[in-house]
Design a protein around this motif. Structure first.
Motif, short mmCIF file in Angstrom:
data_model
loop_
_atom_site.label_atom_id
_atom_site.label_comp_id
_atom_site.label_asym_id
_atom_site.label_seq_id
_atom_site.Cartn_x
_atom_site.Cartn_y
_atom_site.Cartn_z
N LEU A 58 0.83 -1.20 0.00
CA LEU A 58 0.00 0.00 0.00
C LEU A 58 0.87 1.26 0.00
O LEU A 58 0.55 2.25 -0.67
CB LEU A 58 -0.93 0.01 1.21
CG LEU A 58 -1.84 1.24 1.34
CD1 LEU A 58 -2.72 1.40 0.10
CD2 LEU A 58 -2.69 1.14 2.61
N GLU A 59 1.98 1.22 0.70
CA GLU A 59 2.87 2.38 0.74
C GLU A 59 3.40 2.71 -0.66
O GLU A 59 3.49 3.89 -1.03
CB GLU A 59 4.04 2.12 1.69
CG GLU A 59 4.93 3.34 1.88
CD GLU A 59 6.10 3.07 2.82
OE1 GLU A 59 6.87 4.01 3.10
OE2 GLU A 59 6.25 1.92 3.28
N ARG B 146 1.85 1.91 -3.51
CA ARG B 146 0.72 2.40 -4.30
C ARG B 146 0.39 3.85 -3.95
O ARG B 146 0.01 4.64 -4.82
CB ARG B 146 -0.49 1.48 -4.08
CG ARG B 146 -0.36 0.14 -4.82
CD ARG B 146 -1.56 -0.75 -4.57
NE ARG B 146 -1.46 -1.45 -3.30
CZ ARG B 146 -2.47 -1.65 -2.46
NH1 ARG B 146 -3.67 -1.16 -2.74
NH2 ARG B 146 -2.29 -2.32 -1.35
N GLN B 147 0.56 4.20 -2.69
CA GLN B 147 0.35 5.59 -2.29
C GLN B 147 1.39 6.51 -2.93
O GLN B 147 1.06 7.62 -3.37
CB GLN B 147 0.39 5.71 -0.77
CG GLN B 147 -0.80 5.07 -0.07
CD GLN B 147 -0.63 4.95 1.44
OE1 GLN B 147 0.50 4.90 1.94
NE2 GLN B 147 -1.75 4.88 2.16
N GLU B 148 2.62 6.04 -2.99
CA GLU B 148 3.68 6.84 -3.64
C GLU B 148 3.42 6.98 -5.14
O GLU B 148 3.65 8.04 -5.72
CB GLU B 148 5.04 6.19 -3.40
CG GLU B 148 5.59 6.34 -2.01
CD GLU B 148 5.93 7.78 -1.64
OE1 GLU B 148 6.18 8.60 -2.56
OE2 GLU B 148 5.95 8.08 -0.43
N ALA C 30 0.47 6.95 -6.58
CA ALA C 30 -0.64 7.89 -6.71
C ALA C 30 -0.16 9.32 -6.57
O ALA C 30 -0.55 10.21 -7.34
CB ALA C 30 -1.72 7.57 -5.68
N SER C 31 0.70 9.56 -5.60
CA SER C 31 1.23 10.90 -5.38
C SER C 31 2.09 11.35 -6.56
O SER C 31 2.01 12.50 -7.00
CB SER C 31 2.05 10.92 -4.09
OG SER C 31 2.66 12.17 -3.88
N ASN D 6 -6.91 6.28 -6.93
CA ASN D 6 -7.04 5.81 -5.55
C ASN D 6 -6.10 4.62 -5.33
O ASN D 6 -6.26 3.59 -5.99
CB ASN D 6 -8.49 5.41 -5.28
CG ASN D 6 -8.72 5.04 -3.83
OD1 ASN D 6 -7.79 4.76 -3.07
ND2 ASN D 6 -9.98 5.04 -3.41
N PRO D 7 -5.12 4.75 -4.44
CA PRO D 7 -4.19 3.63 -4.23
C PRO D 7 -4.85 2.38 -3.68
O PRO D 7 -4.30 1.28 -3.79
CB PRO D 7 -3.17 4.20 -3.23
CG PRO D 7 -3.87 5.34 -2.57
CD PRO D 7 -4.80 5.91 -3.60
N GLU D 8 -6.03 2.51 -3.13
CA GLU D 8 -6.71 1.36 -2.53
C GLU D 8 -7.24 0.39 -3.59
O GLU D 8 -7.14 -0.83 -3.43
CB GLU D 8 -7.89 1.83 -1.68
CG GLU D 8 -7.48 2.67 -0.47
CD GLU D 8 -6.97 1.82 0.68
OE1 GLU D 8 -7.09 0.58 0.60
OE2 GLU D 8 -6.46 2.40 1.66
#
Length: 389
Positions: free
Chosen positions: A71-72, A74-76, A78-79, A90-92
């Motif tokens: 998830l970390e 995928r969040q990066e 997305a950013s 949405n990284p989710e």
């Protein structure tokens, strides 16, 4: 036992081996070759990414991750996409970390295509596109471009090629092998046709970071295109991480859910420890700029030099390829590549490997040192002079 051929898939049998690998393997068997054939950055992966991976191994991160990736990470991603290209995912549930951009493409085609669905592919095109469409049961439909307009596909071309079986179009910008970049105005015109005919776009943006003269525009950022775009990207080219085999695919949730199911059954997840390296790569974009500036200098030198020795070559907007014409030599692209390799030990890829419209051209990668490029130009000039005797 019967002939093995009778047991093999008809689809698999009809796929041709990669024209790129043929010349790469031949060059690898010879000494003293300057290889301009394979799209492999000559930079080593930045130390910050390597160090993060080593640290993750020391910490014991050797298990599976969640199917779509950490998830970390995928969040990066997305950013990164939001800050760099103004697209929001949405990284989710809209991002999947893949084993290279190649797997991301495979997931997209398998999720979309039914038997006989047509996919428009702008040619010259990377060698795997048509094969992956075929494997997924679809029918690849080439859209030939020409040097006269810098190998840009037009909205009118796309409009003319659409049939009642057309489901999607694949765009690669900057393009492999031509380096052609589709800017915002180009994409707006193309998007109108795509929207009017209710098509899906698979956008291969693996070279997005290697765009030299204009700010990169993702087609997903064009009005009306976000909901009908599957965006492919990864770490191989812009981050010098080819051997890591890390990519990602982003898409509206409905598409991403189906791609994730295929990913779960065929791959499980990308390697855990490598994902930690990718997180750090996305946090250290200064290295990307350093590499890009170096490629820009090499591009400018190489294009000018090719034109000076008599190989007409347009200036590509991105990637690390040039696509000069060899028609003046009277040789086919394959003859030119074979004779140049044997006579002067310079490896290039015949344009015919990238579709019929690539005939008469060769692909040269400038992802090698300036000194190597200078020596390659000397050898190529000598080869061309020998043909004129």
């Amino acid at each position: 036992m019967k002939d093995y051929d009778s047991y093999l898939s008809d689809t698999a049998k009809q796929i041709q081996p990669s024209g790129i690998r043929k010349f790469f393997d031949l060059a690898a068997s010879m000494k003293g070759v300057i290889s301009l054939g394979v799209g492999e950055p000559d930079f080593v992966t930045p130390w910050s990414a390597r160090e993060a991976t080593i640290a993750s191994l020391e910490a014991g991160f050797t298990s599976y991750t969640a199917n779509p990736g950490l998830l970390e990470l995928r969040q990066e991603i997305a950013s990164y996409l939001n800050s760099r290209f103004s697209v929001t995912y949405n990284p989710e549930d809209q991002i999947i970390v893949t084993v290279g951009a190649s797997q991301a493409l495979d997931l997209a085609f398998r999720a979309l295509l039914n038997e006989g669905d047509e996919v428009l592919i702008v040619e010259p095109a990377f060698v795997s596109y048509s094969a992956l469409v075929t494997i997924a049961g679809g029918t690849p439909v080439p859209l030939a471009t020409s040097a006269e307009n810098g190998f840009k596909v037009t909205a009118a071309q796309i409009e003319e090629a659409i049939t009642d079986k057309t489901k999607a179009i694949l765009l690669c910008s900057p393009n492999n092998p031509t380096g052609t970049y589709l800017n915002k105005d180009d994409l707006r015109e193309i998007s109108e046709v795509i929207i009017n005919h209710d098509l899906i776009t698979i956008s291969d943006e693996i070279y997005a970071e290697l765009t030299y003269d204009e700010r990169y525009t993702s087609i997903a950022s064009i009005d009306g295109m976000y909901e009908r775009t599957i965006l492919i990207n990864g770490f191989s080219k812009g981050f010098a991480m080819t051997g890591w085999r890390l990519g990602f695919v982003t898409a509206p949730t409905e598409f991403a859910k189906v791609m994730l199911k295929i990913h779960q059954y065929t791959t499980m997840c990308a390697p855990h420890m490598l994902q930690h390296g990718a997180i750090e790569a996305l946090r250290d974009l200064d290295n990307v700029e350093i590499m890009k500036n170096s490629y820009r200098r090499r591009r400018n030198y190489f294009v000018q030099s090719l034109n000076n020795i008599g190989l007409d070559c347009h200036t590509p907007g991105g990637s690390f390829y040039v696509f000069p014409s060899v028609r003046k030599t009277g040789l086919t692209s394959e003859q030119f590549a074979e004779q140049l390799l044997k006579q002067e030990k310079v490896a290039v890829v015949p344009g015919s490997a990238f579709g019929e419209s690539g005939e008469g051209f060769v692909r040269c990668s400038y992802a090698t040192s300036l000194e190597q490029l200078q020596e390659a130009i000397k050898r190529m000039a000598r080869f061309i002079a020998s043909l004129e005797k």
